[in-house]
Motif scaffolding. Structure first.
Motif, short mmCIF file in Angstrom:
data_model
loop_
_atom_site.label_atom_id
_atom_site.label_comp_id
_atom_site.label_asym_id
_atom_site.label_seq_id
_atom_site.Cartn_x
_atom_site.Cartn_y
_atom_site.Cartn_z
N GLU A 126 -1.99 10.31 12.32
CA GLU A 126 -1.04 9.25 12.57
C GLU A 126 -1.40 7.96 11.83
O GLU A 126 -2.56 7.67 11.60
CB GLU A 126 -0.96 8.94 14.08
N VAL A 127 -0.35 7.21 11.48
CA VAL A 127 -0.51 5.93 10.81
C VAL A 127 0.35 4.90 11.53
O VAL A 127 1.51 5.16 11.83
CB VAL A 127 -0.08 6.01 9.33
N SER A 128 -0.23 3.75 11.81
CA SER A 128 0.56 2.61 12.29
C SER A 128 0.33 1.47 11.31
O SER A 128 -0.78 1.30 10.79
CB SER A 128 0.17 2.21 13.72
N ILE A 129 1.38 0.71 11.05
CA ILE A 129 1.31 -0.36 10.05
C ILE A 129 1.84 -1.65 10.65
O ILE A 129 2.92 -1.68 11.24
CB ILE A 129 2.12 -0.01 8.79
N ASP A 130 1.07 -2.73 10.48
CA ASP A 130 1.54 -4.07 10.78
C ASP A 130 1.87 -4.73 9.45
O ASP A 130 0.98 -4.98 8.63
CB ASP A 130 0.46 -4.89 11.50
N PHE A 131 3.16 -4.96 9.23
CA PHE A 131 3.61 -5.57 7.99
C PHE A 131 3.46 -7.09 8.05
O PHE A 131 3.35 -7.69 9.12
CB PHE A 131 5.10 -5.25 7.74
N ASP A 132 3.48 -7.70 6.86
CA ASP A 132 3.60 -9.15 6.71
C ASP A 132 2.50 -9.94 7.44
O ASP A 132 2.77 -10.91 8.14
CB ASP A 132 4.98 -9.63 7.21
N ARG A 141 4.63 -10.98 1.79
CA ARG A 141 4.26 -9.56 1.77
C ARG A 141 2.90 -9.34 1.13
O ARG A 141 2.58 -8.26 0.64
CB ARG A 141 5.31 -8.70 1.04
N ALA A 142 2.07 -10.37 1.13
CA ALA A 142 0.77 -10.29 0.46
C ALA A 142 -0.25 -9.42 1.19
O ALA A 142 -1.27 -9.07 0.60
CB ALA A 142 0.20 -11.69 0.25
N LEU A 143 0.01 -9.07 2.46
CA LEU A 143 -0.98 -8.29 3.18
C LEU A 143 -0.33 -7.46 4.29
O LEU A 143 0.40 -8.00 5.13
CB LEU A 143 -2.03 -9.22 3.81
N MET A 149 0.85 -1.18 0.00
CA MET A 149 0.00 0.00 0.00
C MET A 149 0.88 1.24 0.00
O MET A 149 1.88 1.29 0.71
CB MET A 149 -0.87 0.04 1.25
N GLN A 150 0.48 2.21 -0.75
CA GLN A 150 1.15 3.50 -0.77
C GLN A 150 0.41 4.42 0.20
O GLN A 150 -0.69 4.90 -0.10
CB GLN A 150 1.15 4.08 -2.18
N ILE A 151 1.00 4.65 1.36
CA ILE A 151 0.30 5.33 2.45
C ILE A 151 -0.17 6.73 2.07
O ILE A 151 -1.29 7.12 2.39
CB ILE A 151 1.17 5.34 3.72
N VAL A 169 -7.14 -0.21 7.34
CA VAL A 169 -7.02 -0.39 5.90
C VAL A 169 -6.11 -1.61 5.68
O VAL A 169 -5.04 -1.69 6.27
CB VAL A 169 -6.38 0.85 5.22
N ILE A 170 -6.57 -2.54 4.86
CA ILE A 170 -5.74 -3.69 4.52
C ILE A 170 -5.45 -3.69 3.03
O ILE A 170 -6.29 -3.27 2.23
CB ILE A 170 -6.38 -5.03 4.97
N GLY A 171 -4.24 -4.12 2.71
CA GLY A 171 -3.88 -4.14 1.30
C GLY A 171 -2.57 -4.88 1.06
O GLY A 171 -1.88 -5.29 2.00
N ASP A 172 -2.25 -5.00 -0.18
CA ASP A 172 -1.06 -5.71 -0.63
C ASP A 172 0.20 -4.98 -0.17
O ASP A 172 0.37 -3.81 -0.45
CB ASP A 172 -1.09 -5.81 -2.16
N GLY A 173 1.07 -5.69 0.53
CA GLY A 173 2.30 -5.09 1.01
C GLY A 173 3.38 -5.00 -0.05
O GLY A 173 4.43 -4.40 0.17
#
Length: 149
Positions: free
Chosen positions: A45-51, A56-58, A1-3, A143-147
């Motif tokens: 603010e934005v927080s992101i949980d990767f992987d 890296r699909a989500l 995702m492009q934040i 928001v969920i999306g392709d990592g």
């Protein structure tokens, strides 16, 4: 995702709210502005949980947004804020933003994410922004999306 693009798309979706004519028009930005034209919605603010999925699909992001309303008349300002925070209706930010989910099977936010959900309202209080006090609240959006993008 492009934040940055996701934040701009959330702000674009929020512009669809319809406030009573006495409240003016909601202005919206995908970033924290130096100054606001009230009433104003912005992504903060934005927080992101990767992987969240293999390869890296989500990724899962939480975007904390704020809505600030001028306090010329405290009671009227809070009624306007209450309308913006309602779960439904023409002034509902939840309704406007979740309309950008797209139809079943379509990507959300014009293809920028897989899905989104306005999870909660928090922090209903007085906010100071650049020396001016507003009544406001935060909305937390998942928001969920392709990592990989």
């Amino acid at each position: 995702m492009q934040i940055s693009a996701v934040r701009d798309a959330i702000a674009d979706a929020a512009r669809a709210v319809v406030l009573p004519s006495s409240a003016g028009k909601l202005t919206c930005t995908g970033y924290t502005p130096d100054a606001v034209s009230e009433p104003h919605f912005f992504c903060g603010e934005v927080s992101i949980d990767f992987d969240k999925a293999f390869g890296r699909a989500l990724d899962e992001a939480e975007v904390t947004c704020r809505v600030l309303v001028g306090r010329g008349d405290d009671r009227t300002a809070q009624k306007t804020l209450d309308a913006l925070l309602s779960g439904s209706g023409p002034a509902s930010l939840k309704t406007a933003i979740e309309a950008a989910r797209g139809a079943p099977g379509e990507a959300a936010l014009g293809g920028l994410a897989d899905d989104l959900h306005v999870m909660r309202v928090q922090g209903y209080r007085w906010y100071e922004h650049q020396g001016t006090t507003y009544v406001g609240a935060e909305l937390v959006i998942k928001v969920i999306g392709d990592g990989r993008t």
